[in-house]
Write a protein that holds these residues in place. Structure first.
Motif, PDB file in Angstrom:
ATOM      1  N   ARG A 211      -0.029  -5.200   9.994  1.00  0.00           N
ATOM      2  CA  ARG A 211      -0.078  -4.222  11.083  1.00  0.00           C
ATOM      3  C   ARG A 211       0.273  -4.930  12.383  1.00  0.00           C
ATOM      4  NH1 ARG A 211      -2.513   0.049   8.459  1.00  0.00           N
ATOM      5  NH2 ARG A 211      -3.832  -0.734   6.784  1.00  0.00           N
TER       6      ARG A 211
ATOM      7  N   GLU B 129      -8.365  -1.931   2.417  1.00  0.00           N
ATOM      8  CA  GLU B 129      -8.105  -1.535   3.809  1.00  0.00           C
ATOM      9  C   GLU B 129      -8.170  -2.804   4.637  1.00  0.00           C
ATOM     10  OE1 GLU B 129     -11.019   1.686   4.455  1.00  0.00           O
ATOM     11  OE2 GLU B 129      -9.914   1.932   6.342  1.00  0.00           O
ATOM     12  N   ASN B 130      -7.055  -3.390   4.914  1.00  0.00           N
ATOM     13  CA  ASN B 130      -7.055  -4.549   5.813  1.00  0.00           C
ATOM     14  C   ASN B 130      -5.753  -4.552   6.598  1.00  0.00           C
ATOM     15  OD1 ASN B 130      -5.091  -5.727   4.134  1.00  0.00           O
ATOM     16  ND2 ASN B 130      -6.620  -6.801   2.906  1.00  0.00           N
TER      17      ASN B 130
ATOM     18  N   GLY C 203       0.821  -1.205   0.000  1.00  0.00           N
ATOM     19  CA  GLY C 203       0.000   0.000   0.000  1.00  0.00           C
ATOM     20  C   GLY C 203       0.856   1.256   0.000  1.00  0.00           C
TER      21      GLY C 203
ATOM     22  N   LYS D  60      -7.446  10.571   5.622  1.00  0.00           N
ATOM     23  CA  LYS D  60      -7.568   9.134   5.379  1.00  0.00           C
ATOM     24  C   LYS D  60      -6.661   8.747   4.207  1.00  0.00           C
ATOM     25  CE  LYS D  60     -11.255   5.788   4.811  1.00  0.00           C
ATOM     26  NZ  LYS D  60     -10.580   4.764   5.571  1.00  0.00           N
ATOM     27  N   THR D  61      -6.014   7.595   4.336  1.00  0.00           N
ATOM     28  CA  THR D  61      -5.101   7.143   3.285  1.00  0.00           C
ATOM     29  C   THR D  61      -5.817   6.183   2.337  1.00  0.00           C
ATOM     30  OG1 THR D  61      -3.231   7.362   4.777  1.00  0.00           O
ATOM     31  CG2 THR D  61      -2.909   5.916   2.889  1.00  0.00           C
ATOM     32  N   TYR D  62      -5.660   6.422   1.041  1.00  0.00           N
ATOM     33  CA  TYR D  62      -6.266   5.551   0.025  1.00  0.00           C
ATOM     34  C   TYR D  62      -5.149   4.954  -0.833  1.00  0.00           C
ATOM     35  CZ  TYR D  62     -10.553   8.022   1.330  1.00  0.00           C
ATOM     36  OH  TYR D  62     -11.610   8.546   2.021  1.00  0.00           O
TER      37      TYR D  62
END
Ligand code: ADP
Ligand code: MG
Length: 340
Positions: A312, A264-265, A239, A249-251
């Motif tokens: 994460r 988004e995971n 990402g 917010k990050t895209y």
């Protein structure tokens, strides 16, 4: 993001030199760097004809790019994407890549989907003019992304009007396979191709040892792990590679076709290791979309690739086939994925 003080174009111009020399083990080698497919690429070949082999690799990659690029107006894929009516004629590289891509789309249940271009365009990823589309627009565009509505019958390609192809998630890996396939003509049995982070190694190092390929850390600018391989492709989707931030917010540039939103995971980067570059490239994108649980299920069902998931919470998962060839630079929470 571009470096203001050292524009990418200038950097590549400086590095785009052909270096021909001898390595420590006495073997002649050549290194060549160039820009293609929106990425900076460096290839290194060993042997007497290394210089010609490096040139042939660049030529091969550029030929693939000219055919499948969505940003070069005259490319075959651009022509398909602007067709008003179907069928259109399809053949050569584009057909081969589409047949392969539809197969990977099928086995990943659409996590890898070569028909997401209408949606990724709405987010501005192909051009860099980013914006968050309205929910209605995403829903409308998602109707045009069902890869099962793409049909090839001989030389004819059928799609619904408004559908568009995008090989951005498989093209570099595929180009690496095409380039690697030409090396035998030049008597090159040892080479490493870095096509914008998609690594393809041919043979072993001239001293007979495996190549050691670094895997970028998604947590900092360094390397998080290294894998020792020969005759193999190592491809990472992350990402951190391309993204934009809006309202805090990050895209990221990889789209979940189930929602039309950027993924988004818990996965920060997904690396796939297998022989075929095209398969490794397509699967690294698919695995990134699938998330850990479904990625592990895919691996358990197929067993024809290895993977490393950096997630994460500083955790790293890897498949048992990499045991012994994988080493970690930091003290992560490292988990070997169970066979069943
Ligand atoms: P990179 O090109 O940065 O190495 P990937 O191989 O993961 O990363 O490919 C990402 C590109 O593929 C995107 O820029 C977009 O063009 C396209 N893409 C985005 N989401 C998907 C998806 N779910 N399936 C197939 N292609 C995708
Ligand atoms: Mg990919």
């Amino acid at each position: 993001m571009k470096n203001r003080f050292f524009p990418f174009g200038l950097l590549s111009l400086l590095l785009s030199v052909l270096a021909f020399s001898l390595c420590a083990c006495g073997e002649a080698f050549c290194v060549r760097s160039f820009d293609s497919m929106g990425a900076f690429m460096t290839v290194r070949c060993y042997g007497e004809n290394a210089e010609d082999a490096c040139r042939a690799i660049e030529e091969t990659v550029r030929t693939v790019e000219k055919e499948i690029s969505v940003t070069i107006p005259g490319s075959t894929v651009s022509s398909i994407n602007s067709a008003a009516d179907f069928p259109v004629k399809i053949g050569g590289t584009t057909k081969e890549l589409l047949v392969f891509s539809l197969h990977v789309a099928e086995i990943t249940d659409g996590a890898f989907n070569p028909a997401l271009f209408p949606v990724s365009s709405a987010w501005g990823f192909p051009t860099g003019e980013y914006s968050v589309p309205a929910g209605d627009e995403i829903r409308r565009l998602l109707e045009l992304t069902d890869f099962r509505n793409i049909r090839i019958d001989g030389a004819n390609l059928y799609m619904e009007r408004g559908m568009k192809l995008d090989f951005g998630a498989v093209g570099k890996g595929f180009a690496g396979d095409c380039a690697a396939g030409r090396l035998a003509e030049f008597g090159v049995a040892s080479a490493v191709l870095d096509l914008g982070g998609n690594i393809c190694v041919i043979g072993k190092k001239p001293d007979g040892s495996d190549w050691r390929i670094g895997i970028k850390s998604p947590w900092d600018d360094g390397v998080a792990a290294a894998v020792s391989v020969h005759d193999c492709s190592v491809v990472t989707s992350g990402g951190y590679e391309r993204f934009f931030v809006a309202d805090g917010k990050t895209y990221v540039h990889i789209i979940d076709g189930a929602t039309g939103f950027p993924v988004e995971n818990e996965i920060l980067s997904a690396t796939v290791v297998c022989r075929s570059g095209a398969y490794a490239d397509a699967l690294s994108t698919a695995v990134f979309v699938l998330g850990t649980e479904r990625a592990v299920a895919l691996w358990q069902a197929r067993r024809d690739f290895e993977m490393i998931l950096m997630c994460r919470g500083d955790s790293v998962l890897y498949t048992p086939g990499l045991t012994g060839s994988l080493s970690f630079i930091h003290d992560f929470k490292i988990v070997e994925i169970a066979e069943e």
